[in-house]
Design a protein around this motif. Structure first.
Motif, PDB file in Angstrom:
ATOM      1  N   PHE A   1      72.059  68.151  58.219  1.00 30.06           N
ATOM      2  CA  PHE A   1      71.183  67.404  59.117  1.00 30.06           C
ATOM      3  C   PHE A   1      69.735  67.556  58.680  1.00 30.06           C
ATOM      4  O   PHE A   1      69.265  68.666  58.420  1.00 30.06           O
TER       5      PHE A   1
ATOM      6  N   ALA B   1      71.510  61.739  62.022  1.00 32.69           N
ATOM      7  CA  ALA B   1      72.928  61.723  62.395  1.00 32.69           C
ATOM      8  C   ALA B   1      73.787  62.562  61.472  1.00 32.69           C
ATOM      9  O   ALA B   1      74.969  62.792  61.766  1.00 32.69           O
TER      10      ALA B   1
ATOM     11  N   SER C   1      82.424  75.995  61.294  1.00 31.45           N
ATOM     12  CA  SER C   1      82.236  77.012  62.343  1.00 31.45           C
ATOM     13  C   SER C   1      81.254  76.548  63.418  1.00 31.45           C
ATOM     14  O   SER C   1      81.120  77.193  64.465  1.00 31.45           O
ATOM     15  N   ARG C   2      80.560  75.439  63.181  1.00 28.16           N
ATOM     16  CA  ARG C   2      79.643  74.769  64.123  1.00 28.16           C
ATOM     17  C   ARG C   2      78.252  75.374  64.191  1.00 28.16           C
ATOM     18  O   ARG C   2      77.347  74.752  64.756  1.00 28.16           O
ATOM     19  N   GLN C   3      78.060  76.580  63.653  1.00 21.91           N
ATOM     20  CA  GLN C   3      76.747  77.216  63.783  1.00 21.91           C
ATOM     21  C   GLN C   3      75.745  76.557  62.859  1.00 21.91           C
ATOM     22  O   GLN C   3      75.965  76.454  61.655  1.00 21.91           O
ATOM     23  N   MET C   4      74.633  76.118  63.399  1.00 26.37           N
ATOM     24  CA  MET C   4      73.591  75.429  62.651  1.00 26.37           C
ATOM     25  C   MET C   4      72.793  76.474  61.866  1.00 26.37           C
ATOM     26  O   MET C   4      72.274  77.437  62.453  1.00 26.37           O
TER      27      MET C   4
ATOM     28  N   LEU D   1      69.682  77.139  59.033  1.00 18.36           N
ATOM     29  CA  LEU D   1      68.526  76.558  58.354  1.00 18.36           C
ATOM     30  C   LEU D   1      68.681  76.703  56.848  1.00 18.36           C
ATOM     31  O   LEU D   1      68.918  77.796  56.347  1.00 18.36           O
TER      32      LEU D   1
ATOM     33  N   PHE E   1      70.148  79.313  65.917  1.00 16.42           N
ATOM     34  CA  PHE E   1      71.155  78.666  66.741  1.00 16.42           C
ATOM     35  C   PHE E   1      72.363  79.558  67.014  1.00 16.42           C
ATOM     36  O   PHE E   1      72.771  80.366  66.165  1.00 16.42           O
ATOM     37  N   GLY E   2      72.927  79.361  68.195  1.00 18.83           N
ATOM     38  CA  GLY E   2      74.201  79.951  68.529  1.00 18.83           C
ATOM     39  C   GLY E   2      75.336  79.064  68.033  1.00 18.83           C
ATOM     40  O   GLY E   2      75.096  77.967  67.517  1.00 18.83           O
ATOM     41  N   PRO E   3      76.576  79.502  68.220  1.00 19.43           N
ATOM     42  CA  PRO E   3      77.736  78.762  67.718  1.00 19.43           C
ATOM     43  C   PRO E   3      78.114  77.560  68.573  1.00 19.43           C
ATOM     44  O   PRO E   3      78.961  76.766  68.186  1.00 19.43           O
TER      45      PRO E   3
ATOM     46  N   TYR F   1      69.160  71.365  57.883  1.00 15.57           N
ATOM     47  CA  TYR F   1      70.089  72.322  58.453  1.00 15.57           C
ATOM     48  C   TYR F   1      71.491  72.010  57.943  1.00 15.57           C
ATOM     49  O   TYR F   1      71.851  70.861  57.708  1.00 15.57           O
TER      50      TYR F   1
ATOM     51  N   GLY G   1      73.883  63.673  65.491  1.00 13.11           N
ATOM     52  CA  GLY G   1      72.978  64.803  65.431  1.00 13.11           C
ATOM     53  C   GLY G   1      72.646  65.292  66.824  1.00 13.11           C
ATOM     54  O   GLY G   1      72.835  64.579  67.811  1.00 13.11           O
TER      55      GLY G   1
ATOM     56  N   GLN H   1      75.593  72.578  58.896  1.00 14.79           N
ATOM     57  CA  GLN H   1      76.523  72.910  59.969  1.00 14.79           C
ATOM     58  C   GLN H   1      77.940  72.926  59.399  1.00 14.79           C
ATOM     59  O   GLN H   1      78.574  71.890  59.252  1.00 14.79           O
TER      60      GLN H   1
END
Lengths: 113, 115
Positions: B91, B107, B42-45, B47, A104-106, B37, A42, B39
């Motif tokens: 997460f 984690a 694409s990695r963008q978190m 909510l 958040f951004g990418p 959250y 995390g 993820q």
């Protein structure tokens, strides 16, 4: 409304080098937080900037430093890169330091070899 | 120390099924928010849902709901009628409101929705 953007998307650096990561906050947001997310873990809080001042810091050494500009965009600088600095670096912006909601951004994927 | 524990590293369910992700946390503070959250690759978190600790009523957002047990410091996420697009890392995080508003994260749980 433009969301949070980060640049570059990914980069590769050598141990000992320095790196600068950039973040543009969402329109109307004056607070930026940075997080480090190691592979399979995390995120961990690095620091937060509010109106160009550092507003809190996590358990990261001084070689991690930041800036926030008058337009509320932000930079994360890491000196003397170590292999363990390899991670995804996330930037999040919010309306104020008291706002619970962070956008958040990418992320920027940093690999240190 | 303030910590978040997600005990399920990975879960998989069939599309349309219901799945529950577990989260426990530890803090001595009383004034905080809890979050889930998502993820995706694409990695963008993103909510998913939030819960104010002072509210007893569990938060709900469409197919997503939480079971908040403050005394037990437990905050699970239930996803109903799961969809392929729900495949992602999830997460659990919390934020103490009288600090610098940093998020403290677990984690993560990798959720796979199978067609």
């Amino acid at each position: 409304e433009t969301g949070v953007t980060q640049s570059p998307t990914h980069l590769i650096k050598t141990r000992g080098q320095q790196v600068t990561l950039r973040c543009s906050s969402q329109s109307g947001h004056n607070t930026v937080s940075w997080y480090q997310q190691a592979l399979g873990q995390g995120p961990q809080f690095i620091f937060q900037y509010y109106r160009e001042e550092e507003n809190g810091r996590g358990n990261f050494p001084p070689r991690f430093s930041g800036l926030q500009f008058p337009n509320y965009s932000s930079e994360l600088n890491v000196n003397a890169l170590e292999l363990d600095d390899s991670a995804l670096y996330l930037c999040a912006s919010s309306y104020s330091t008291g706002s619970y909601e962070q956008y958040f951004g990418p992320g920027t994927r940093l690999t240190v070899t | 120390a303030q910590t978040v524990t997600q005990s399920q590293p990975e879960m998989s369910v069939q599309e349309a099924e219901t799945v529950t992700l577990s989260c426990t946390y530890d803090t001595s503070e009383n004034n905080y928010y809890l979050f889930w959250y998502k993820q995706p690759p694409s990695r963008q978190m993103i909510l998913v849902i939030r819960q104010e600790a002072y509210k007893q009523q569990n938060a709900t957002e469409n197919r997503f709901s939480v079971n908040f047990q403050k005394a037990a410091k437990s905050f699970s996420l239930k996803i109903s009628d799961s969809q392929l697009g729900d495949t992602a890392m999830y997460f659990c995080a919390f934020m103490v409101l009288d600090s610098n508003y940093q998020l403290i994260w677990g984690a993560g749980t990798k959720l796979i929705i199978k067609p």
